[in-house]
Design an enzyme around this catalytic site. Sequence first.
Site, PDB file in Angstrom:
ATOM      1  N   GLU A 103      -3.038 -20.433 -14.475  1.00 47.89           N
ATOM      2  CA  GLU A 103      -4.013 -21.463 -14.085  1.00 47.89           C
ATOM      3  C   GLU A 103      -4.249 -21.428 -12.582  1.00 47.89           C
ATOM      4  O   GLU A 103      -3.378 -21.018 -11.817  1.00 47.89           O
ATOM      5  CB  GLU A 103      -3.446 -22.841 -14.441  1.00 47.89           C
ATOM      6  CG  GLU A 103      -4.144 -23.576 -15.563  1.00 47.89           C
ATOM      7  CD  GLU A 103      -5.560 -24.033 -15.239  1.00 47.89           C
ATOM      8  OE1 GLU A 103      -6.307 -23.340 -14.521  1.00 47.89           O
ATOM      9  OE2 GLU A 103      -5.934 -25.111 -15.734  1.00 47.89           O
ATOM     10  N   ASP A 107      -3.832 -30.521 -11.676  1.00 46.72           N
ATOM     11  CA  ASP A 107      -4.185 -31.738 -10.949  1.00 46.72           C
ATOM     12  C   ASP A 107      -3.632 -32.933 -11.741  1.00 46.72           C
ATOM     13  O   ASP A 107      -2.445 -33.217 -11.672  1.00 46.72           O
ATOM     14  CB  ASP A 107      -5.719 -31.732 -10.822  1.00 46.72           C
ATOM     15  CG  ASP A 107      -6.277 -32.819  -9.929  1.00 46.72           C
ATOM     16  OD1 ASP A 107      -5.535 -33.355  -9.100  1.00 46.72           O
ATOM     17  OD2 ASP A 107      -7.476 -33.141 -10.057  1.00 46.72           O
ATOM     18  N   THR A 111      -5.805 -31.065 -18.519  1.00 46.99           N
ATOM     19  CA  THR A 111      -6.321 -29.810 -19.058  1.00 46.99           C
ATOM     20  C   THR A 111      -5.189 -28.963 -19.626  1.00 46.99           C
ATOM     21  O   THR A 111      -5.233 -28.536 -20.784  1.00 46.99           O
ATOM     22  CB  THR A 111      -7.034 -29.009 -17.939  1.00 46.99           C
ATOM     23  OG1 THR A 111      -8.017 -29.857 -17.343  1.00 46.99           O
ATOM     24  CG2 THR A 111      -7.685 -27.757 -18.481  1.00 46.99           C
ATOM     25  N   ARG A 169     -16.305 -19.394  -5.460  1.00 45.34           N
ATOM     26  CA  ARG A 169     -15.065 -18.862  -6.047  1.00 45.34           C
ATOM     27  C   ARG A 169     -14.623 -17.562  -5.376  1.00 45.34           C
ATOM     28  O   ARG A 169     -13.478 -17.135  -5.497  1.00 45.34           O
ATOM     29  CB  ARG A 169     -15.261 -18.572  -7.536  1.00 45.34           C
ATOM     30  CG  ARG A 169     -15.554 -19.794  -8.384  1.00 45.34           C
ATOM     31  CD  ARG A 169     -15.541 -19.394  -9.855  1.00 45.34           C
ATOM     32  NE  ARG A 169     -16.139 -20.381 -10.725  1.00 45.34           N
ATOM     33  CZ  ARG A 169     -15.485 -21.405 -11.264  1.00 45.34           C
ATOM     34  NH1 ARG A 169     -14.203 -21.585 -10.999  1.00 45.34           N
ATOM     35  NH2 ARG A 169     -16.102 -22.247 -12.063  1.00 45.34           N
TER      36      ARG A 169
HETATM   37  P1  IMP Z   1      -6.580 -31.458 -14.437  1.00 47.75           P
HETATM   38  O1  IMP Z   1      -6.917 -31.515 -15.897  1.00 47.75           O
HETATM   39  O2  IMP Z   1      -6.834 -32.783 -13.768  1.00 47.75           O
HETATM   40  O3  IMP Z   1      -5.154 -30.975 -14.207  1.00 47.75           O
HETATM   41  O4  IMP Z   1      -7.594 -30.500 -13.718  1.00 47.75           O
HETATM   42  C1  IMP Z   1      -7.471 -29.152 -13.845  1.00 47.75           C
HETATM   43  C2  IMP Z   1      -8.754 -28.403 -13.549  1.00 47.75           C
HETATM   44  O5  IMP Z   1      -9.595 -29.120 -12.642  1.00 47.75           O
HETATM   45  C3  IMP Z   1      -8.408 -27.116 -12.861  1.00 47.75           C
HETATM   46  O6  IMP Z   1      -8.242 -26.075 -13.787  1.00 47.75           O
HETATM   47  C4  IMP Z   1      -9.573 -26.900 -11.955  1.00 47.75           C
HETATM   48  O7  IMP Z   1     -10.576 -26.161 -12.644  1.00 47.75           O
HETATM   49  C5  IMP Z   1     -10.107 -28.265 -11.644  1.00 47.75           C
HETATM   50  N1  IMP Z   1      -9.669 -28.767 -10.326  1.00 47.75           N
HETATM   51  C6  IMP Z   1      -8.707 -29.680 -10.061  1.00 47.75           C
HETATM   52  N2  IMP Z   1      -8.580 -29.899  -8.743  1.00 47.75           N
HETATM   53  C7  IMP Z   1      -9.486 -29.096  -8.145  1.00 47.75           C
HETATM   54  C8  IMP Z   1      -9.828 -28.857  -6.757  1.00 47.75           C
HETATM   55  O8  IMP Z   1      -9.274 -29.415  -5.811  1.00 47.75           O
HETATM   56  N3  IMP Z   1     -10.814 -27.953  -6.558  1.00 47.75           N
HETATM   57  C9  IMP Z   1     -11.464 -27.289  -7.568  1.00 47.75           C
HETATM   58  N4  IMP Z   1     -11.165 -27.477  -8.861  1.00 47.75           N
HETATM   59  C10 IMP Z   1     -10.186 -28.376  -9.147  1.00 47.75           C
HETATM   60 MG    MG Z   2     -12.478 -25.416 -12.544  1.00 52.79          MG
END
Ligand code: IMP
Ligand code: MG
Length: 191
Positions: A103, A107, A111, A169
Amino acid sequence: MIKDYRDFISEILIPEDVLQERIKQLGSQISEDYRGKNLLLICILRGGVIFLTDLIRSISIPHAIEFMAVSSYGVGKRKTSGDVRITLDLITSIHDRDVLIVEDIIDSGNTIASVLDLLSTRKPKSLNICTLLDKTERREVEIPIKYCGFEIPNKFVFGYGLDIDEYYRNLPFIGVVDLNRYKDNISNGVK
Ligand code: IMP
Ligand code: MG
């Protein structure tokens, strides 16, 4: 016109050489830990793809790669919901294989938690996570992370696979976005 990143970057959080050095270390560690095993790396598209391609070039043992995609937040949103969908599934079976999910960033954890739930029903021999970045402060669900490149503060980052509304990216470093200076991109019509 889509802005140049220099118009809204507030700092370079992780420069290219530091990223590359850490990825080499992760690759050697993974090679040691998975020696003799049937390693399959699963990259979560699209953010994880740059990390994956550098990482596998630092892994010295035989392994295979696979891809899957999950829905994330849309343009202009900076947070995922608990409602995560698989938009592209694996082609091969993971049954009895040693799976390592690759990954870009964890965050809230929502996900990756959904991905773990789904993949564990397919009975892999082992299932672990390798993330380049970990924003621990924002965690909403507990996630067992086996390999982590860098723990980072609660800032929105981009580059090295991570996008802002699908752009940027390609940059070889991790930068922090100044959202006040960035916001015009959205009003200028990025969809
Ligand atoms: P989560 O489900 O909140 O853990 O978010 C995960 C997904 O959000 C990651 O796979 C990223 O694609 C996106 N993401 C989270 N934080 C960032 C960031 O600071 N910049 C860009 N994408 C992010
Ligand atoms: Mg993303």
